[in-house]
Every structure is written in structure tokens, then in C-alpha cells.
Design an enzyme around this catalytic site. Structure first.
Site: not given
Ligand SMILES: NC(=O)C1=CN([C@@H]2O[C@H](COP(=O)(O)OP(=O)(O)OC[C@H]3O[C@@H](n4cnc5c(N)ncnc54)[C@H](O)[C@@H]3O)[C@@H](O)[C@H]2O)C=CC1
Ligand SMILES: O=C(O)C(=O)COP(=O)(O)O
Length: 627
Positions: A315, A344, A363
Site C-alpha cells: 500500500r 490513487e 496498482h
Molecule cells: N498491489 C496489489 O495489487 C496487491 C496488494 N496487496 C497488498 O499486499 C499486502 C500483503 O497482502 P497479504 O500477504 O495477502 O496479506 P497477509 O495478511 O497475508 O500478510 C501481511 C503480513 O504483514 C504482517 N504485518 C503486519 N504489520 C506488520 C508490521 N508492522 N511490520 C511487518 N509486518 C507486518 C502481518 O503479520 C502479515 O503476516 C496487503 O497490504 C495487501 O493489501 C495484496 C494483493 C494485491
Molecule cells: O488485493 C489487494 O489488496 C489489492 O491491492 C488488489 O487491488 P485491486 O483489487 O486490484 O484494486
């Protein structure tokens, strides 16, 4: 919502008399009870299904939606809108397979690019809303929904665009699709890592501008370099796995991740400072929370190795973007590759986006065909399930209750709600309820008994009859807190069949006056107790009096002088006035002194009938309770 005690609301129950004047009375008599079952309604089979629950998934919520649907229909001022099919608003592009699934269940409206005002205008006609990261589901949206919106589905992981606190306050379930885009996001992270290291985007732009600048775009190698994965969750661990395959040394920081999971893929979990100060590449994979907001700032950049490279597919808000521009300008950070931004889309003149050493994508982390079909189906299943009142494996604002726990607690859920409803009706109008104690007797180890569901249902039973709030697992604790109601729980370990998760549930309300003095214990608390018998909730104790009456319909509690003929007298009055008795139970403490009668009735007796009962000379007090 302003914090209020529920005392004023309790006044609403004043009508539920007649009774003798409220008084506190203590009794130190030990009790015994005598029970007569006159007739039994057919045993209502309690199952997950008729509780609106499904046991197929690791789950969360309960009949959140099934219940709130009734409420919202009652509140919906627009009669033409009462449709048997729920309305599902999809506010961002969703994969076809998910849309098909939604269409098979409800009326689906796809309206993309709505402004906040347009969304607020539309939302009061919707039962569900499905969003991605582009729709801000703010408090105003929940307010504008006027109680109709039951579920918000986030077709993706990050729920930072949904006001979870407001959703919880309004009893709206929020579900996400946490797994289907993990690989896509991880692959995009690796794509950005490699593209940045080899200046792919810059070189591409240069060539398209007619140039051939081989000397300008010499990159850096990945092999042997240290990558710090910040946030070792689903995406972070997949990035780590792939980076290991590229020959990188991978370390990770995540205060909540288990070290053995990291070790299993050859990653060391280290402190925040150690991670950022030793890494050549830092890849961000933590959620945006108040704690992680701008966690990468001037101070943290200053601690990094000079010439570090940063990748962010998590994010935008976790980085202080102005600080990053400064760090890029002074060379602390050599390059950044960013998929996400604080705002965004970012402003067109964003220094960060325009920076020569920054590679950007709009994104796109989750934007593969496979991931989009996957999240669409994942979220459609979760939303449809929630609208049916089933359990969702992915609820974000409700406690997780595993299906096997739910299945065995199902009959106790009904008992808990009914005990709450009964207990509150025993409170004299005007007494403010502030403190409730629940005592669970069970042979189970306290750690092996998940009572959150039961507490929520007791809260529901207590609050709903005396307020206009509707309660579900999502908002029970919040609403109780708002209303100044403290619910404490106590477990008593008893020797009984381990097959029953709970032997009995006792609900005590402290520091109030009662409409039915016999319901008071020595400590002055109103107390009722119940158990599940053959799958049916029963009331088994009122104050110190043992009774045994099925909690199916309405109930009359009478305290009388224990003498022959009382059952007949009251039974006659009810019979003469066409009120059918379903159960009757008599409990007494000492023979020929005082007894209480608990009478289950199919119909609500009218005022005259109740008065006639009150006029029987040996009847000292009585109360009609509506279940
Ligand atoms: N760019 C995109 O399109 C996408 C972005 N994301 C983002 O990626 C991130 C991770 O997603 P997931 O791995 O599925 O989530 P997840 O919940 O599996 O992993 C997040 C991890 O961050 C850790 N965490 C929480 N606070 C923390 C801190 N202060 N320092 C270090 N680690 C910390 C948690 O313990 C957890 O293990 C989310 O922000 C999600 O929104 C996810 C999918 C697509
Ligand atoms: O799953 C997430 O956290 C994402 O950031 C993906 O975002 P989007 O559904 O592609 O707008």
C-alpha cells in the site's frame, strides 16, 4: 452513536407488567423442584441449517445477515423495493465467473466509477456491495445505507478502503478474498524487482523515443544480494520463495509471523532495524494500518544501506512519499519500484511518479486474468453465503468460529439468546442495566470452550428487546460497550459428560431491581439459568428456584404459597380464556412455604386474564415474559 446506559430503554419494558411492586428480596433457602410436563410442542430440531449456519468452511459469522434482513425490510421505507432477491451492487470491475454466481442469487447492478454522493444515494437500496481498492466505503456510506446493507465484499486483500469501525457499528459484515490474488501480487513484486534492477521500463521508454543508450542503463545483479521482505504473510512469503530461486539471500521482518514458517523456506526473521539496515533490496508486504502508516520515512530511510532499492506492491500509505523523493534525490535510495500510491491515481505532477529512478505501475499487482477470475469467485461465494446467513471463511470484522465448534454450540446459541431476553424482562423499568455476569458450567477445560458466540447472543437477547439496535456477531461487543453494558464471563468446571460442551448457562444481572423478586439471588442479582435438553433450550432455575420448562414460547412466572390446588386455579383461568398451556413446572424451596410456577403458553394472555391470575389470593407475584 452516543454512549448511553440502557436504563432509559429499559423503561420500554414497563408495560410488561403486571407484577407486584419491585423489591429486592434475599432468600437463603435451598431449593428443590418438582416438575410437571403437561404437553409438549413437537420437538423443534435445532440444526446449523435452521440457525442459518453452514458448517462447510472454517468460518466466522452467524446468521448476521438472515437476521438483519428482517430488520432492514422492516426499516426499508420503500415498499416497491421489497424484493425476494437481494440487490448486489458491484462498484468495480469483477471477473465474469463471479458475476454469474452473483446473478444466480440476486439482482446484480454493475455501476463503475460512482462518486461518493452517487454511492451514498444508491446504497440504501442495496443488500450487498462489492468493491476492489478503488471504492472508498466510508462511514457516510454505512450511514446512508440506513441499516439495509448487510455485507461489503472486498474482491481482494487490502481492506484499508473500507471503514471497518463504521461497518462494525452498523452491524455490516465485511468479507474479503484473501487468497486468490496472492501469487499475482508476488509475481508482480518479482517483476518490479527485476525490471527495476535492469532498468527495463526506462530503457523501453528510451528506445521508443528513438534512442539506443546501452551505457546509460547498466543494471545491478540480484544473485547474492540481500532482500528484506517486510511483512511475511501470504504475498511476502511467496516473494521470498521466488527471490530464493533467483539466488538472493532473503531475510524478513514480521512481528506476527511464526519463525518456523520462515525457516522452512530458508528465511531468517529479523528485527525491523536489522532488516532495513542490511538489505540491498527492501520489498514491502505489510497491510496499511495506523501502525504501518508512513512507517518508511526520513528516519527509516536514513537507517538503510546507501543505494538501497525499494519495491512496494503493498500500500502506498506505508511510505512517506515526500521522504522517499528526498531519499531518492540524495542517493540514499538508488531506485524504487512502486505499484501503489497514497493517493490513487496519484496527481499527474507527482514528483515520485516522474522521478527518473522510479518505476511505476498503476496498482496492477492483482491484475492477472487468473487472479481476477479467482477473486471474483472467492468474493461472490463469500457474499452470497453471507446473504444466505451462512458462514464466511473470510469475514474481517467478526470472530472466527470453527465449524465444528459452531455445530456443537448451535442449540446453546438459541438458549443464550432466550436467557438474555428473559433476564432483561425481569428487570424493573427504570433500573439501568450495566453489569451482566454469565456463568457457564462445563466439564470442558476453559481453554477448550469458545463462548464468543454465546456472549454475542446473550447480548443480543438483552439489548434488542429494550432498544432499537439489532445485534449480531459483528456488532454485539461494540453495541454493549456503547450502551455501557459490561458482560463478564465465568467458567465453572464441573464433572459431567464431556459430550455436552456446556451443562448450563446462568445469566445474572447486577445492581437492578426486579419485577419478579423471586428471581433475585442472595447477592441481589437477578439470576436465571438454562440448559439444553434433547436439543431444546430449557429454563431450569429462576433465582433460587429450580424449574424445568422449555423455552419455546411465552412464559408466565408466578410465585405462590405452596398449597394444593394452585396449578388447577391458574390452569383454569388460562383455559377459560383460551390460552393454551404448553409446559408447566413448579419449583419450591421448602415444602408448603413458597413455590414458583413456570408456565409456557402458546398465546399471549390479555390484560384481563393476567389480572385474574394476579387476583388469586395465594399468588404473591407474577410476570409475563415474551420470548
Ligand atoms: N498491489 C496489489 O495489487 C496487491 C496488494 N496487496 C497488498 O499486499 C499486502 C500483503 O497482502 P497479504 O500477504 O495477502 O496479506 P497477509 O495478511 O497475508 O500478510 C501481511 C503480513 O504483514 C504482517 N504485518 C503486519 N504489520 C506488520 C508490521 N508492522 N511490520 C511487518 N509486518 C507486518 C502481518 O503479520 C502479515 O503476516 C496487503 O497490504 C495487501 O493489501 C495484496 C494483493 C494485491
Ligand atoms: O488485493 C489487494 O489488496 C489489492 O491491492 C488488489 O487491488 P485491486 O483489487 O486490484 O484494486
Amino acid at each position: 452513536m452516543a454512549a448511553t446506559s440502557i436504563s432509559s430503554a429499559a423503561n420500554k419494558l414497563k408495560d410488561q407488567k403486571p407484577l407486584f411492586s419491585p423489591q429486592k428480596k434475599s432468600s437463603n433457602l435451598s431449593s428443590s423442584h418438582l416438575s410437571f410436563t403437561y404437553s409438549s410442542n413437537s420437538l423443534q430440531k435445532l440444526s446449523l441449517k435452521n440457525l442459518g449456519l453452514r458448517s462447510s468452511t472454517v468460518c466466522n459469522v452467524l446468521k448476521t445477515v438472515a437476521e438483519s434482513e428482517l430488520v432492514s425490510k422492516a426499516r426499508d421505507p420503500d415498499p416497491v423495493n421489497i424484493s425476494p432477491k437481494p440487490t448486489i451492487l458491484v462498484s468495480e470491475k469483477l471477473g465474469e465467473a463471479g458475476l454469474d454466481l452473483l446473478r444466480s442469487f440476486g439482482n446484480v447492478e454493475c455501476l463503475y466509477g460512482l462518486s461518493q454522493d452517487e454511492l451514498c444515494a444508491k446504497i440504501a437500496k442495496c443488500d450487498a456491495l462489492i468493491v476492489r481498492s478503488g471504492t472508498k466505503v466510508t462511514r457516510q456510506v454505512f450511514e446512508a445505507a440506513k441499516g439495509r446493507l448487510k455485507v461489503v465484499g472486498r474482491a481482494g486483500v487490502g481492506i484499508d478502503n473500507v471503514d471497518l469501525q463504521a461497518a462494525t457499528e452498523f452491524g455490516c459484515l465485511v468479507v474479503n478474498a484473501p487468497t486468490a490474488n496472492t501469487i499475482a501480487a508476488a509475481e508482480h513484486g518479482i517483476a518490479l524487482l527485476a525490471a527495476m534492477a535492469r532498468n527495463v521500463a526506462q530503457a523501453d521508454a528510451s528506445m521508443k523515443a528513438g534512442k539506443w543508450e546501452r551505457g546509460k542503463y547498466v543494471g545491478v545483479s540480484l544473485v547474492g544480494k540481500t532482500l528484506a521482505v517486510m511483512g511475511f504473510g501470504k504475498v511476502g512469503s511467496e516473494v521470498a520463495r521466488r527471490a530464493k530461486g533467483l539466488g538472493m539471500h532473503v531475510i524478513a521482518h514480521d512481528p506476527y509471523a511464526p519463525a518456523d514458517r520462515a525457516r522452512a523456506i530458508g528465511v531468517d526473521l529479523v528485527s525491523f532495524d536489522q532488516a532495513i539496515s542490511t538489505a540491498d533490496f527492501v520489498s514491502l508486504h505489510m497491510p496499511l494500518t495506523p501502525k504501518t502508516n508512513k512507517i518508511f520515512n526520513d528516519d527509516t530511510f536514513a537507517k538503510m544501506k546507501k543505494g538501497v532499492r525499494i519495491i512496494n506492491v503493498a500500500r502506498g500509505g506505508v511510505i512517506d512519499e515526500e521522504a522517499l523523493v528526498r531519499a531518492l534525490d540524495n542517493g540514499t535510495v538508488a531506485q524504487a519500484a512502486l505499484d501503489v500510491f497514497t493517493e490513487e491515481p496519484p496527481p499527474k505532477d507527482s514528483k515520485l511518479v516522474q522521478h527518473a529512478n522510479v518505476t511505476v505501475t498503476p496498482h496492477l499487482g492483482a491484475s492477472t486474468k487468473e487472479a481476477q477470475e479467482g477473486v471474483a469467485v472467492e468474493i461472490a461465494e463469500a457474499v452470497v453465503g453471507a446473504l444466505k446467513g451462512e458462514l464466511s471463511a473470510t469475514a474481517v470484522n467478526a470472530p472466527m468460529v470453527p465449524p465444528e465448534v459452531l455445530s456443537e454450540l448451535a442449540p446453546y446459541v438459541t438458549l443464550a439468546e432466550k436467557l438474555g431476553r428473559l433476564a432483561v424482562q425481569l428487570v424493573a423499568g427504570g433500573s439501568g442495566i450495566q453489569s451482566v455476569k454469565v456463568v457457564y458450567s462445563s466439564s470442558r477445560d476453559p481453554d477448550n470452550l469458545d463462548t464468543r458466540l454465546l456472549r454475542a447472543m446473550i447480548t443480543k437477547g438483552i439489548i434488542e428487546p429494550i432498544s432499537d439496535a439489532y445485534i449480531n456477531l459483528v456488532n454485539a461487543d461494540f453495541t454493549a460497550k456503547q450502551k455501557g453494558l459490561r458482560i463478564s464471563e465465568e467458567r465453572v468446571v464441573i464433572d459431567s459428560s464431556p459430550e455436552n460442551p456446556i451443562e448450563s448457562i446462568q445469566v445474572q444481572i447486577s445492581n437492578v431491581q426486579s419485577k419478579f423478586a423471586s428471581a433475585l439471588l442472595d447477592n441481589g442479582n437477578i439470576s436465571i439459568e438454562g440448559r439444553v435438553k434433547y436439543g431444546i433450550p430449557h429454563l431450569t432455575r429462576v433465582g433460587s428456584f429450580g424449574v424445568d420448562v422449555s423455552l419455546e414460547r411465552n412464559l408466565i412466572l408466578c410465585r405462590q404459597v405452596d398449597q394444593p390446588g394452585m396449578i388447577g386455579k391458574v390452569g383454569n383461568i388460562l383455559g377459560e380464556n383460551n390460552v393454551n398451556v404448553s409446559f408447566m413446572s413448579v419449583g419450591r424451596t421448602v415444602k408448603r412455604t413458597k413455590a414458583i410456577m413456570a408456565i409456557g403458553v402458546d398465546e399471549e394472555p390479555d390484560k384481563d386474564t393476567l389480572k385474574k391470575i394476579g387476583d388469586v389470593p395465594a399468588i404473591e407475584e407474577f410476570v409475563f415474559l415474551d420470548l
